[in-house]
Every structure is written in C-alpha cells, then in structure tokens.
Write a protein that holds these residues in place. Structure first.
Motif, PDB file in Angstrom:
ATOM      1  N   LYS A   1     -15.827 -58.944 -31.170  1.00 40.39           N
ATOM      2  CA  LYS A   1     -16.226 -57.890 -30.253  1.00 40.39           C
ATOM      3  C   LYS A   1     -16.473 -56.593 -31.012  1.00 40.39           C
ATOM      4  CE  LYS A   1     -14.941 -56.054 -25.720  1.00 40.39           C
ATOM      5  NZ  LYS A   1     -13.925 -56.104 -24.651  1.00 40.39           N
TER       6      LYS A   1
ATOM      7  N   THR B   1     -16.528 -52.815 -31.958  1.00 39.86           N
ATOM      8  CA  THR B   1     -15.554 -51.762 -31.688  1.00 39.86           C
ATOM      9  C   THR B   1     -15.810 -50.576 -32.609  1.00 39.86           C
ATOM     10  OG1 THR B   1     -13.925 -53.481 -31.150  1.00 39.86           O
ATOM     11  CG2 THR B   1     -13.073 -51.257 -31.525  1.00 39.86           C
TER      12      THR B   1
ATOM     13  N   ARG C   1     -12.160 -58.445 -34.417  1.00 43.04           N
ATOM     14  CA  ARG C   1     -13.197 -57.518 -33.951  1.00 43.04           C
ATOM     15  C   ARG C   1     -14.030 -57.022 -35.131  1.00 43.04           C
ATOM     16  NH1 ARG C   1     -12.317 -54.624 -28.888  1.00 43.04           N
ATOM     17  NH2 ARG C   1     -10.715 -55.691 -27.688  1.00 43.04           N
TER      18      ARG C   1
END
Length: 367
Positions: free
Chosen positions: A3, A5, A54
């Motif tokens: 993800k 970030t 991440r």
C-alpha cells in the motif's frame, strides 16, 4: 499489501521564531538537537516495523527549520528511513530549508543521500514585507541559495509565497511572483496569511494593517492568474507547479491516501486511523500518541479532494467506496455550478478559482 504511504518527519527547531508561526518548534541548541536526532532514529525504526509491506512514495522533512540539524544529520536520518522502510526507488524526497542556509550547507551530500526536492521558505521578495514577517533572509539570499543545489543536480525546487502580508499590494505581490519566475523554480506554494492565536501577530493584530478578507481575495485571484500566465498551473488551492512537478507528498494528503508523521505535533493517517503526537518533546520521546478516530470515510474524501484543481472523480469515488457518488451531494453542488463557482458533469465536481476563495463554505454545505 504494498500500500502506498507517505512519510513526514518533523524537525521542531528554529534559529528564531517567526511572529506569525504556529507550528510547533523551539530555539535550537546542539545538545537538544543531538538528543532529538537519536530519539527520532529510534522511532523511525519503530514505525518502519509498523509499516512493513507498505511502499513509501514520498518523504518530507518539515519544520521548524530542518537545516538547523545540518546536512550530515539530515542525511543520517534519511539513511535510517531507507534502512527500515520500503522506500520506492522513484520516491519524492523533500526537505524544507531557510534561504539563508547556503553558507553552511552541503547540497551535494544531500543529493547523493537521496534528497531530490527542496522547498525554501521565501515568503516574499520585498525587503519591507520580510522585515514585517520577522524573516532573517533577503531576496539576494534566495537567489544565492538556489544556485548551489542546481550545481549539485537538484531539478525540483519550490518556493513559499505568502499572500495578505501587512501592507502588501498587488504591485509588491507581482514583484515577488516575478522574482520566483526569475529563479526558474518548478513549484510555488502560495498561502494566505492566517493570524493564529498564541502568536505575537495575534497579540497585535489590530495594529498590523493586514489586508481584510476582500483585499485578500483580490490578492489571491491576482496571484492565481499571474502564476498561471507564467506557466505555474494551480493543482491545489495553495499550490502551483510546472507540469509534472506537482508535490507528490502534498497530493498524499489531498487525495486522502495514508501517511505516517513522526515528531512532536506530527499527524498521521495510518491503517484507517488518524492520530498525532502531542506538541511536546517529552511526550514524543515517550512515544505518547493521541488517537483522533477513524479516517478516510466518504465525507473526508470529498472534503479533501475538492481542494484539488481536478476535484472529485465519480469513477475514483466508486472504486474506493464501491458505491455511486451520492445524488444529494450532486444536487447541492449544482446550485454552486449555477453561480459559476464550480463545474459538475458526468466525470465529477471541480471548484474553480472563484470557488476556491469560498471553498470552506461550499465544502461545509456539501457535507
């Protein structure tokens, strides 16, 4: 997970405090700077483990004044970030700097360590306005400081510009904008001065001769038009860039993506939760975190994205929330389209420059 970030690192030190500033910072001294750096490195390791899996797409060193740490410490901190976080090879890595740092700052070291974007707190190119703001640099310092990172290979530099300074006129603002263009920077942040409580400016606000709301609106509209005429297109209420040089870290906030903030007073949006560190060194050293509740819901997404020039995309909204954009909000937006403050069509909703001037009211109504 992979993800995307963002990562924000707060450097809470300044050589002196500007009278309008409400950001958390204190006067620097060598012992406290070193103590802070060591604890920061420890908490970077802590958050690096939390963010396992991440991809960090942007790193931003803000302040305060990050250059108070010196280039060697900043590079050491970035090295630690890269050792514990999965930092994307093409990540945007920015540090804020004071324009009078050129005589004691190693830009070559900064570039070699991975920094690729610099943001200088210029505020104005008018000496009288700089004096009113309590700034310690001159316009000549700005010209001088930009040359050195250019020589070291930096191709992405931003200048801060303040609107609504006491006694500011369209003529003095035009001079500052032309100055930015003359420096050939890639990005300009243009913020309207907001007099915050608990600042020296607030205590003497009645005698500062700050432009009133109407005058500030005129200055803002003037700046938008002039900046765009000079090749800096507005991608967010207060941010302008040459094509391809929009701040990716800024967009992390406005597109409602997640980010980690490390430092006293720093805010985070991580794993669907919003939280922050108190404005206290001791509480930061103890890793004391205040929870602010959940984040990223539909209302928050709409509110943040409407700050962007591209506005709300109905398609992106559906992808994120697995639901159509609410008709009730479309109907509310239509009345603002009818009076020329925004555009609504089959693709989405976008405020224009006039809409940005009253964005808080519009967004509040749409919610």
């Amino acid at each position: 997970m992979n993800k995307k970030t963002g990562l924000y690192i707060h450097i809470p030190f300044c050589k002196s405090k500007c009278p309008y500033c409400d950001f958390y910072s204190k006067k620097s001294n060598d012992d406290e700077v070193e103590t802070y750096t060591q604890r920061l490195l420890e908490l970077i390791t802590y958050w690096g483990k939390k963010a396992e899996g991440r991809v960090i797409t942007s790193v931003y060193f803000g302040g305060g004044t990050p250059n108070t740490l010196g280039s060697e410490r900043l590079c050491k901190i970035l090295k630690a970030v890269k050792s514990v976080f999965n930092v994307d090879d093409n990540a945007e890595i920015t540090t804020e700097l004071n324009p009078n740092c050129s005589h004691h700052f190693d830009f070559k070291n900064l570039k070699e360590s991975g920094f690729n974007r610099l943001s200088f707190g210029m505020q104005s190119a008018n000496k009288k306005e700089l004096k009113i703001l309590g700034r310690s640099h001159t316009p000549d310092d700005v010209k001088s400081v930009i040359k050195k990172p250019r020589e070291s290979g930096f191709g992405n530099i931003s200048l801060d510009l303040m609107l609504g300074i006491p006694l500011q006129t369209k003529e003095t603002l035009a001079k500052s904008i032309d100055f930015c263009k003359g420096c050939d920077v890639e990005h300009i942040s243009a913020y309207i001065l907001k007099v915050e409580e608990n600042t020296p400016f607030y205590k003497k606000k009645d005698c500062l001769r700050i432009p009133d709301d109407d005058a500030q609106a005129e200055l803002y509209s003037f700046a938008v038009k002039k900046l765009e005429a000079l090749g800096y297109y507005q991608y967010e209420i207060s941010n302008f860039a040459k094509k391809g040089f929009e701040s990716r870290h800024n967009l992390t906030y406005w597109e409602c993506d997640e980010y980690i903030g490390i430092g006293p007073g720093a805010y985070s949006f991580f794993d669907g939760k919003r939280f922050h560190y108190p404005r206290s060194f001791d509480k930061f050293y103890d890793n004391n975190i205040i929870q602010d509740g959940s984040g990223g819901d539909e209302e928050e997404y709409i509110m943040l994205n409407l700050r962007l020039n591209k506005g709300i995309s109905f398609e992106r909204y559906k992808e994120r929330f697995d639901a159509d954009f609410p008709d009730v909000t479309k109907n509310k937006a239509q009345k603002y389209a009818d009076i020329g403050l925004l555009t609504i069509d089959s693709k989405g909703i976008r405020l224009n420059a006039n809409g940005f001037l009253v964005s808080n009211s519009i967004i509040s109504d749409l919610m």
